[in-house]
Enzyme design. Structure first.
Site, PDB file in Angstrom:
ATOM      1  N   SER A  15     -21.427  39.469  -7.704  1.00 54.68           N
ATOM      2  CA  SER A  15     -20.028  39.680  -8.107  1.00 54.68           C
ATOM      3  C   SER A  15     -19.597  41.104  -7.818  1.00 54.68           C
ATOM      4  CB  SER A  15     -19.936  39.408  -9.608  1.00 54.68           C
ATOM      5  OG  SER A  15     -18.703  39.824 -10.117  1.00 54.68           O
ATOM      6  N   ASP A  56     -32.095  21.691 -16.369  1.00 55.53           N
ATOM      7  CA  ASP A  56     -31.916  23.122 -16.597  1.00 55.53           C
ATOM      8  C   ASP A  56     -32.834  23.850 -15.616  1.00 55.53           C
ATOM      9  OD1 ASP A  56     -31.087  25.049 -19.328  1.00 55.53           O
ATOM     10  OD2 ASP A  56     -32.344  25.839 -17.719  1.00 55.53           O
ATOM     11  N   TYR A 111     -23.084  40.365 -19.012  1.00 54.04           N
ATOM     12  CA  TYR A 111     -22.917  39.522 -17.819  1.00 54.04           C
ATOM     13  C   TYR A 111     -23.094  40.349 -16.550  1.00 54.04           C
ATOM     14  CZ  TYR A 111     -20.685  37.179 -13.919  1.00 54.04           C
ATOM     15  OH  TYR A 111     -20.441  36.667 -12.661  1.00 54.04           O
ATOM     16  N   LYS A 169     -26.049  40.300 -13.261  1.00 50.99           N
ATOM     17  CA  LYS A 169     -25.860  40.276 -11.801  1.00 50.99           C
ATOM     18  C   LYS A 169     -26.578  41.464 -11.163  1.00 50.99           C
ATOM     19  CE  LYS A 169     -23.652  36.505 -11.633  1.00 50.99           C
ATOM     20  NZ  LYS A 169     -24.330  35.309 -11.121  1.00 50.99           N
ATOM     21  N   GLY A 203     -20.288  23.061 -10.773  1.00 50.81           N
ATOM     22  CA  GLY A 203     -19.322  24.065 -11.233  1.00 50.81           C
ATOM     23  C   GLY A 203     -18.211  24.310 -10.219  1.00 50.81           C
ATOM     24  N   ASP A 207     -10.943  46.553 -18.524  1.00 54.52           N
ATOM     25  CA  ASP A 207     -10.387  46.255 -17.200  1.00 54.52           C
ATOM     26  C   ASP A 207     -10.362  47.505 -16.322  1.00 54.52           C
ATOM     27  OD1 ASP A 207      -9.902  43.573 -17.302  1.00 54.52           O
ATOM     28  OD2 ASP A 207      -7.770  43.728 -17.750  1.00 54.52           O
TER      29      ASP A 207
END
Ligand code: NAD
Ligand code: WQD
Length: 337
Positions: free
Chosen positions: A124, A58, A148, A152, A10, A294
């Protein structure tokens, strides 16, 4: 002795593989190509060594993982593999929880069973949401606003609990906004479909694949009204991973959260101006409404990374745009060009 890099084909994994090789490490890449391709592995090998090991598997496949640990002398792991699209995670929450949590739990179990104690995890700045105090430090409150983001947040908690009970030491690296590419222009970010993130979108406008950028909101409480983020060059980020592994090898124990950012915030319009300079022509844009979800502004306090890892970023927004453009212009359609 080798370093296992999950999600190694990635965007961030590929740059980190190069930095690890440059640090003298033997690297084993693992990826299932769910968001990458074999061409990325070829490009990493061309920059490093044709002998770099790659396993297509995987991470949730325990037999495959056991075979990687049995056939290589893995002493440390960097875990990038995850799904990462915020919007998609709202549409497919179970896919996100299954992949991102299943991978982390399966990997941690395999590490413990094979006696491997050092883990660097891709977290993140999304876990901070909109912080009350900026620049944000690692002690700020955390939470999440999307499936998502929860993966994390939950992965961090799972690893914190695992490190408290088991022979496992972890650094949770909280990345700010990675952009840019390797200076060769042969590896870089290759998003599927229309990019969600600012810089890949801007660069696809610059190369003529998209017509114009939509700037999401100009009524934020910032100097030019557009939102502020801490953009960090992906090669600085990659070097932060090498520094994290060295800290673990030097005896850092437990579970440690560390910001990887520059400490400098840029508005959307500042990014577009820097991109225009790098590209050499105007990048068409229009102001539209704010994007749902946002935040207004965030940038890192990177002091803890300097103290704990001896790492600091060295590339500025102009370096980021120059190198991202070099990748985009050399590979207008990404790896499939
Ligand atoms: P990426 O999608 O380019 O890389 C992730 C890689 O993991 C892909 O190659 C994908 O094929 C692989 N993968 C996913 N699930 C897998 C599985 N179950 N088994 C094996 N391989 C699997 O993403 P990236 O930008 O390089 O991000 C790497 C990590 O950093 C992710 O965990 C992401 O959440 C985190 N992160 C990224 C950003 C960002 O803006 N790029 C910011 C903060 C955190
Ligand atoms: C940056 C700024 C947009 C696109 C996301 C994830 C986060 C993390 C990093 C993984 C914002 C504006 C964007 C466009 C725009 N990933 N923008 N027009 O939202 O800070 O973070 O990626 O962990 O979890 O949420 O990054 O690049 O999408 O946006 O005006 O077409 O650019 O509104 O202010 P973001 P981004």
């Amino acid at each position: 002795m080798a370093t296992l890099v999950t999600g190694g084909a990635g965007y961030i994994g590929s740059h980190t593989a190069v930095a690890l090789h440059e640090s003298g490490r033997e690297v084993v890449l693992l990826d299932n190509f769910s968001n990458s391709c074999a061409e990325a592995v070829d490009a990493i090998r061309a920059l490093t060594t044709s002998g770099m090991a790659f396993v297509k598997a995987d991470l949730r496949d325990r037999d495959a993982l056991d075979s990687v640990f049995d056939s290589h002398e893995i002493t440390e792991v960097i875990h990038f593999a995850a799904f990462k699209a915020v919007g998609e995670s709202v549409e497919k929450p179970l896919d996100y929880y299954d992949n991102n949590l299943g991978s982390t739990i399966g990997l941690a179990r395999a590490m413990v069973d094979h006696g491997v104690e050092s883990l660097v995890f891709s977290s993140s700045c999304t876990v901070y949401g909109q912080p009350d105090v900026i620049p944000v430090t690692e002690s700020a409150p955390t939470g999440a606003e999307s499936p998502y983001g929860w993966t994390k947040y939950m992965s961090e908690q799972i690893l914190r609990d695992a490190c408290a009970a088991l022979p496992l030491n972890t650094i949770l690296l909280r990345y700010f906004n990675p952009v840019g590419a390797h200076e060769s222009g042969t590896i870089g970010e290759d998003p599927n479909g229309i990019p969600n993130n600012l810089v890949p979108f801007v660069m696809q406008v610059a190369v003529g694949r998209l017509e114009k950028l939509r700037v999401f909101g100009s009524d934020y409480n910032t100097p030019d009204g557009t939102a502020i983020r801490d953009y960090i060059h992906v090669v600085d980020l990659a070097e932060g991973h090498v520094a994290a592994l060295e800290a673990l090898a030097g005896g850092l124990s437990g579970c440690n959260a560390v910001n990887l950012g520059t400490g400098v915030g840029s508005t959307v319009l500042e990014v577009v101006a820097a991109a225009s300079d790098a590209v050499g022509h105007h990048i068409p844009s229009e102001i539209v409404d704010r994007r749902a979800g946002d935040i207004e502004k965030i940038w890192a306090d990177p002091a803890h990374a300097t103290e704990m890892l001896g790492w600091t970023s060295s590339r500025d927004i102009h370096d980021m745009m120059r190198d991202h453009w070099n990748w985009q212009r050399s590979n207008p359609n990404g790896y499939k060009s």
